[in-house]
Design a protein around this motif. Structure first.
Motif, short mmCIF file in Angstrom:
data_model
loop_
_atom_site.label_atom_id
_atom_site.label_comp_id
_atom_site.label_asym_id
_atom_site.label_seq_id
_atom_site.Cartn_x
_atom_site.Cartn_y
_atom_site.Cartn_z
N ASP A 1 39.18 63.49 59.30
CA ASP A 1 38.59 63.30 57.89
C ASP A 1 38.39 61.72 57.81
N ALA B 1 25.95 65.09 52.89
CA ALA B 1 26.95 66.11 52.30
C ALA B 1 25.87 65.88 51.28
N ASP C 1 32.14 75.98 47.75
CA ASP C 1 30.85 76.00 48.89
C ASP C 1 30.24 75.24 49.00
N GLU C 2 30.29 73.69 48.61
CA GLU C 2 29.71 72.47 48.53
C GLU C 2 30.22 71.48 50.11
N SER C 3 29.93 70.70 50.95
CA SER C 3 30.26 69.43 51.51
C SER C 3 30.16 68.48 50.78
N GLN D 1 41.82 68.71 52.39
CA GLN D 1 42.42 69.77 53.36
C GLN D 1 43.22 70.72 52.24
N ASP E 1 35.38 71.47 52.28
CA ASP E 1 34.79 70.96 52.95
C ASP E 1 34.27 69.77 52.73
#
Length: 201
Positions: free
Chosen positions: A39, A49, A140-142, A160, A165
């Protein structure tokens, strides 16, 4: 004799013990690097994002940004100005008269980011705290976490663990003395142990 055998055993422990300890510490650090690596990104052009989160660091005594922190903010601003993210979060803490998020935001505004698109997170006393807060408010967001390479893998691992995300952008170090970068890299070794055994989500 018993005394000779005891002395030899004590010497063996004195020599072998630190070696084993060092090997274990390096193994833990290696685990964090391997887990986080998937990542960590260095090419900002590949990022898209909802929000960019700039991770805090120490300020000068007058409240101005160190070169290291300035580079993080500049990298976050670049993400915003190229449309890679829609909003920036400045995450850090307040120590005495030094307000990390506010100073970071002021610099981002100076670079052209509207203040309305900057959120301050003053609960980010460390990377784990930042990730916990993001898990509560932006699950719920990137997300793009912005830091330097020496800190990127642990940041990715903690993200993580928090179920985010997220990817981590490794910003340039900037005009930072080599001894300072070395100090930060060495600090990551015990910090990796903290991430594995102390930080909880």
């Amino acid at each position: 004799t018993w005394l000779v055998r005891s002395t030899r055993a004590a010497l063996a422990v004195a020599i072998v013990g630190p070696v084993i300890g060092l090997a274990l510490v390096l193994l833990l650090r290696g685990y964090i690097v391997v887990r986080g690596d998937r990542d960590v990104v260095t090419d900002a052009s590949a990022i898209s994002a909802d929000v960019g989160v700039v991770l805090g660091a120490s300020l000068h005594n007058d409240g101005t940004l160190t070169p290291l922190l300035a580079k993080r903010v500049e990298s976050g601003v670049d993400l915003y100005q190229t449309g890679a993210v829609d909003q920036l979060v400045m995450s850090g803490t307040v120590i005495a008269h030094l307000d990390q998020p506010a100073s970071m935001a002021d610099y981002a505004v100076d670079l052209g980011v509207p203040r309305a698109d900057i959120e301050l997170d003053r609960e980010g006393i460390d990377t784990a705290a930042t990730c916990r807060g993001l898990a509560e408010t932006r699950a719920d967001e990137s997300i793009v976490l912005v830091t330097q390479a020496f800190h990127a893998h642990r940041s990715a691992y903690l993200a993580q663990q928090a179920g985010l995300d997220a990817v981590v952008l490794a910003a340039p170090d900037g005009k930072v003395a080599r001894r300072s970068i070395l100090k930060h890299r060495l600090r990551e070794v015990p910090a990796s142990g903290k991430a594995l055994f102390i930080d909880r989500f």
